[in-house]
Motif scaffolding. Structure first.
Motif, PDB file in Angstrom:
ATOM      1  N   SER A 195       0.623  -1.272   0.067  1.00 46.91           N
ATOM      2  CA  SER A 195      -0.129  -0.125   0.048  1.00 46.91           C
ATOM      3  C   SER A 195       1.029   1.060  -0.048  1.00 46.91           C
ATOM      4  N   GLY A 196       2.200   1.033  -0.014  1.00 46.95           N
ATOM      5  CA  GLY A 196       2.974   2.414  -0.025  1.00 46.95           C
ATOM      6  C   GLY A 196       3.782   2.425  -1.437  1.00 46.95           C
ATOM      7  N   MET A 197       4.898   3.263  -1.278  1.00 46.37           N
ATOM      8  CA  MET A 197       5.513   3.501  -2.327  1.00 46.37           C
ATOM      9  C   MET A 197       6.973   2.737  -2.391  1.00 46.37           C
ATOM     10  N   PRO A 198       7.180   1.725  -3.428  1.00 42.98           N
ATOM     11  CA  PRO A 198       8.430   0.845  -3.337  1.00 42.98           C
ATOM     12  C   PRO A 198       9.507   1.668  -3.425  1.00 42.98           C
ATOM     13  N   ILE A 199      10.532   1.457  -2.581  1.00 39.44           N
ATOM     14  CA  ILE A 199      12.076   2.037  -3.010  1.00 39.44           C
ATOM     15  C   ILE A 199      13.122   1.119  -3.084  1.00 39.44           C
ATOM     16  N   SER A 200      13.810   0.642  -4.193  1.00 39.29           N
ATOM     17  CA  SER A 200      14.482  -0.292  -4.165  1.00 39.29           C
ATOM     18  C   SER A 200      16.029  -0.111  -3.892  1.00 39.29           C
ATOM     19  N   ILE A 201      16.548   0.123  -2.625  1.00 40.05           N
ATOM     20  CA  ILE A 201      17.784   0.575  -2.290  1.00 40.05           C
ATOM     21  C   ILE A 201      17.869  -0.307  -0.783  1.00 40.05           C
ATOM     22  N   PRO A 202      19.509  -0.434  -0.717  1.00 39.62           N
ATOM     23  CA  PRO A 202      19.591  -1.261   0.768  1.00 39.62           C
ATOM     24  C   PRO A 202      19.114  -0.286   1.657  1.00 39.62           C
ATOM     25  N   VAL A 203      18.634  -0.787   2.786  1.00 39.95           N
ATOM     26  CA  VAL A 203      17.814  -0.207   3.801  1.00 39.95           C
ATOM     27  C   VAL A 203      17.620  -1.061   5.057  1.00 39.95           C
ATOM     28  N   ILE A 204      17.704  -0.360   6.176  1.00 41.42           N
ATOM     29  CA  ILE A 204      17.230  -0.931   7.404  1.00 41.42           C
ATOM     30  C   ILE A 204      15.991  -1.293   7.626  1.00 41.42           C
ATOM     31  N   ASP A 205      15.360  -2.498   7.608  1.00 42.01           N
ATOM     32  CA  ASP A 205      14.247  -2.817   7.510  1.00 42.01           C
ATOM     33  C   ASP A 205      13.402  -2.324   8.652  1.00 42.01           C
ATOM     34  N   MET A 206      12.443  -1.485   8.884  1.00 39.28           N
ATOM     35  CA  MET A 206      11.505  -0.976   9.880  1.00 39.28           C
ATOM     36  C   MET A 206      10.281  -0.631   9.396  1.00 39.28           C
ATOM     37  N   VAL A 207       9.359  -0.646  10.231  1.00 34.03           N
ATOM     38  CA  VAL A 207       7.812  -0.021   9.941  1.00 34.03           C
ATOM     39  C   VAL A 207       7.886   1.390  10.512  1.00 34.03           C
ATOM     40  N   GLU A 208       7.332   2.254   9.610  1.00 34.04           N
ATOM     41  CA  GLU A 208       7.146   3.727  10.145  1.00 34.04           C
ATOM     42  C   GLU A 208       5.722   4.256   9.986  1.00 34.04           C
ATOM     43  N   ILE A 209       5.285   4.783  11.033  1.00 35.38           N
ATOM     44  CA  ILE A 209       3.689   5.230  10.901  1.00 35.38           C
ATOM     45  C   ILE A 209       3.680   6.618  11.301  1.00 35.38           C
ATOM     46  N   GLY A 210       2.515   7.204  11.104  1.00 29.48           N
ATOM     47  CA  GLY A 210       2.457   8.792  11.262  1.00 29.48           C
ATOM     48  C   GLY A 210       1.770   8.889  12.795  1.00 29.48           C
TER      49      GLY A 210
END
Length: 691
Positions: free
Chosen positions: A321-336
């Motif tokens: 349901s979000g905008m996918p960004i394909s880069i190396p990243v620390i995996d986390m969930v972020e909410i408002g």
């Protein structure tokens, strides 16, 4: 200039945090973020911490910066006027997405809008096949004609994403050369450089995102460098990237999409450093600031990483349901969900909180800066968690009457008074964060009851105790400097860069020489980026391949040792894959070939390591400075809570809930169900009361 004087800066949606380390001493401050010119808040914060440390800005040897500006620009759609050039027939890839429904039973499902409308997407007749062979050559005259069209429309930035360009980038390079000649002022992003990986939707979207924010970030970073130099801080500036490492200012300006999760990544590095100090194998990192809350799983003192993540999930934290960004990243969930998140009553007569935030302009109602709608900070103030005269070290006076007025208006449709509305607001935001943590744990096959929570960020210590109660987490650590944790994390992070490439290979067709050369090329590329930051430090390489059974849709990451990368063989790769696959899914699949789709090498300097702490003998109760009326959400009533100054606590001192442990940058709420002990490094260790 002393080499041991370093400054970390984190720009958040509400506050800008600045931390100065002078040797082993640390000085910090929080200032309101200045949206129109974010560098102004940094300059203000720098002068404040320099004054505290008794030094001048020209003595700072290094500045490491992370920011949510890139993320906010994507979420709020405030980027540059951008065009996409792609292969004929693939114009609508970023709108068609993967055609999967992230909530298949919702008949009114709304897919997120693409960053670029259809009229900003252009095509060229060309084609490269899945092996990198040119099937249809690109005509230079067609590129020139398209460049003239794009020029007439006034685009500031251009994303170029062609089919299979990760295997053969000659056509993308040709387009860039022509555009550079005919449109010298326009910024250009190539998918073969930004995200050279298979899966055109994710690759195109990442390249578009990079182009969309590139003018904004390049302008900001240039202004920041100039302003700091004018103020005397003409030292090297580095940026925290999403994968938990540091890159040069120049690399950040060229690939700003790698900064999308830079602030939260600093927080995860900070939490991993604390986990190492306490020798914890399983940690739940909880970072709550003014605008968002970030939750990350850390195992064996290493944050979980991924190569694709989503910005701005719009539907109940659902993947897709979000905008996918394909880069190396620390995996986390972020909410408002942050201190500035605004509340309202919806059509179902339910209190909803976020994702809209009051930020710093005008801020929550209690800031007295013109805000009229209730935010989480207003609820925290009304419930007794905050001291109106000592917020942010006394630099901001909070107005209780303004909070009460805003909360009364919120509760009016529900026949609630201000305090009841504040209770409802706080419970909703706490449950939102707890639910996000549960979903993230389930997606990763983890049981949070086995985890220790580490809380940081200005708002996290206010809510972490209640979150632990909801999640069944027994232990909570609130480190020293928790209010500015991400900025401290920047100072603990290594210089690093991860190079990735998609080269499809089945184990049945395994080519050891090709694999060896590919990994060597990626190591050279990644090391080159790191050397732009540090030309002398030892660099180690970490190798990873993404593997799956033939026919499966997604891969799992497989780590390789240096020896395995230098002498690759199919049997070793198969054994590593089957071991990790069994760990994740409980079994292997007999008779299926295995394939590799993505290869990655992360070059990194040595990360700062913390000394492990032993047990702390229990001492006397901490000195009580005063008492405050604190609302207990479990009892649903107000009770008297002890107020203890964090600076007055000695190692071993205990604090029994309900209590408030106060400091300049945040307040730690110790619920009635918990007790706290001060550790030798200043960390507050909160656990369940034992009967």
């Amino acid at each position: 200039m002393r080499n041991d004087i370093r400054m970390g800066v984190d720009i958040g949606g509400t506050f800008t945090d600045v931390v100065l380390e002078v040797g082993k001493d640390q000085f910090s401050t929080k200032v309101l973020t200045t949206y129109a010119a974010p560098e102004n808040a940094i300059i203000d914060g720098m002068h404040q911490v320099c004054a505290k440390a008794g030094i001048s800005p020209d003595q700072i040897a290094q500045i490491i910066h992370g920011t949510t500006l890139a993320t906010n620009a994507l979420i709020e759609r405030r980027g540059a006027k951008t065009a996409l050039i792609t292969t004929d027939g693939f114009r609508d890839v970023i709108e068609m997405r993967t055609e999967s429904r992230f909530e298949q039973y919702d008949l009114n499902l709304q897919l997120p809008e693409p960053l670029l409308p259809r009229q900003h997407r252009f095509t060229l007749k060309e084609r490269v096949d899945a092996q990198g062979n040119v099937l249809i050559a690109l005509d230079r005259a067609e590129i020139e004609a398209l460049a003239d069209r794009i020029t007439s429309y006034g685009f500031e930035s251009v994303a170029i994403g062609l089919i299979h360009a990760y295997l053969n980038d000659s056509h993308e390079q040709m387009i860039r050369d022509v555009l550079a000649e005919r449109m010298p002022g326009v910024m250009i992003s190539l998918s073969s450089e930004v995200s050279p990986q298979m899966r055109e939707y994710e690759r195109f979207n990442t390249t578009v995102a990079n182009a969309y924010i590139k003018p904004l970030m390049k302008s900001y970073l240039g202004r920041l460098e100039g302003r700091l130099a004018d103020e005397g801080a003409a030292c090297p500036i580095f940026l925290m990237h999403s994968g938990g490492g540091i890159i040069s200012l120049e690399s950040a300006a060229d690939f700003p999409v790698r900064l999308v999760e830079s602030g939260p990544a600093g927080g995860a590095v900070f939490a991993a450093n604390i986990a190492a100090r306490y020798d914890l194998e399983k940690v739940l990192s909880f970072d709550m600031g003014g605008t968002t809350a970030k939750i990350c799983l850390i195992k064996n003192q290493t944050p979980k990483t991924a190569r694709v993540f989503e910005v701005a999930r719009t539907y109940r934290f659902k993947k897709g349901s979000g905008m996918p960004i394909s880069i190396p990243v620390i995996d986390m969930v972020e909410i408002g969900a942050g201190g500035g998140s605004l509340a309202h009553v919806d059509a179902m007569r339910q209190i909803r909180v976020g994702p809209e935030s009051a930020g710093s302009e005008p801020g929550p109602a209690c800031y007295g800066r013109g805000g009229e709608r209730p935010a989480v900070t207003d609820a925290d103030l009304t419930l007794g968690k905050l001291d109106p005269d000592n917020f942010a070290g006394g630099s901001i006076k909070l107005h209780s009457d303004a909070s009460a007025k805003a909360l009364t208006a919120l509760g009016e449709p529900l026949d609630m008074d201000a305090q009841t509305a504040a209770f409802g607001l706080a419970e909703v935001v706490d449950e939102n964060m707890a639910n996000a943590a549960r979903v993230h744990a389930v997606e990763n096959g983890e049981d949070l009851a086995d985890y220790t929570m580490i809380a940081f960020g200005g708002a996290a210590p206010l809510h972490a105790g209640r979150l632990c109660e909801k999640l069944g987490v027994d232990r909570l650590l609130v480190p020293t400097g928790a209010g500015v944790g991400s900025a401290i994390g920047f100072l603990r992070a290594p210089f690093s860069f991860e190079a990735t490439r998609s080269v499809y290979m089945k184990l049945s067709d395994f080519a050891p020489d090709t694999v060896k050369d590919l990994l060597s090329e990626l190591e050279t590329e990644a090391t080159g980026f790191v050397r732009t930051c540090d030309d002398a430090a030892p660099i180690k390489a970490e190798y990873k391949v993404y593997m799956r059974y033939t026919g499966q849709g997604w891969e799992i990451p497989i780590a390789l040792t240096a020896e395995q990368a230098a002498n690759p063989d199919a049997a070793t790769f198969q054994a590593l894959f089957e071991t990790d696959y069994t760990t994740l899914f409980g079994r292997t699949v007999a008779g299926m070939d295995i394939e590799i789709t993505v290869w990655a090498v992360n070059s990194t300097t040595e990360a700062a390591r913390a000394d492990t702490l032993g047990d702390t003998p229990v001492g006397a109760p901490g000195a009580i400075a005063s008492e405050r009326a604190l609302f207990d959400p479990v009892a649903g009533a107000v009770s008297a809570a002890a107020v203890v100054l964090r600076t007055a606590l000695n190692p071993g001192d205990t604090v029994t809930g309900p209590a408030l442990i106060t400091e300049d940058e945040t307040t730690i709420v110790v619920p009635n169900s918990r007790t706290a002990i001060a550790r030798p490094d200043g960390t507050i260790d909160i656990t369940e009361k034992r009967s």
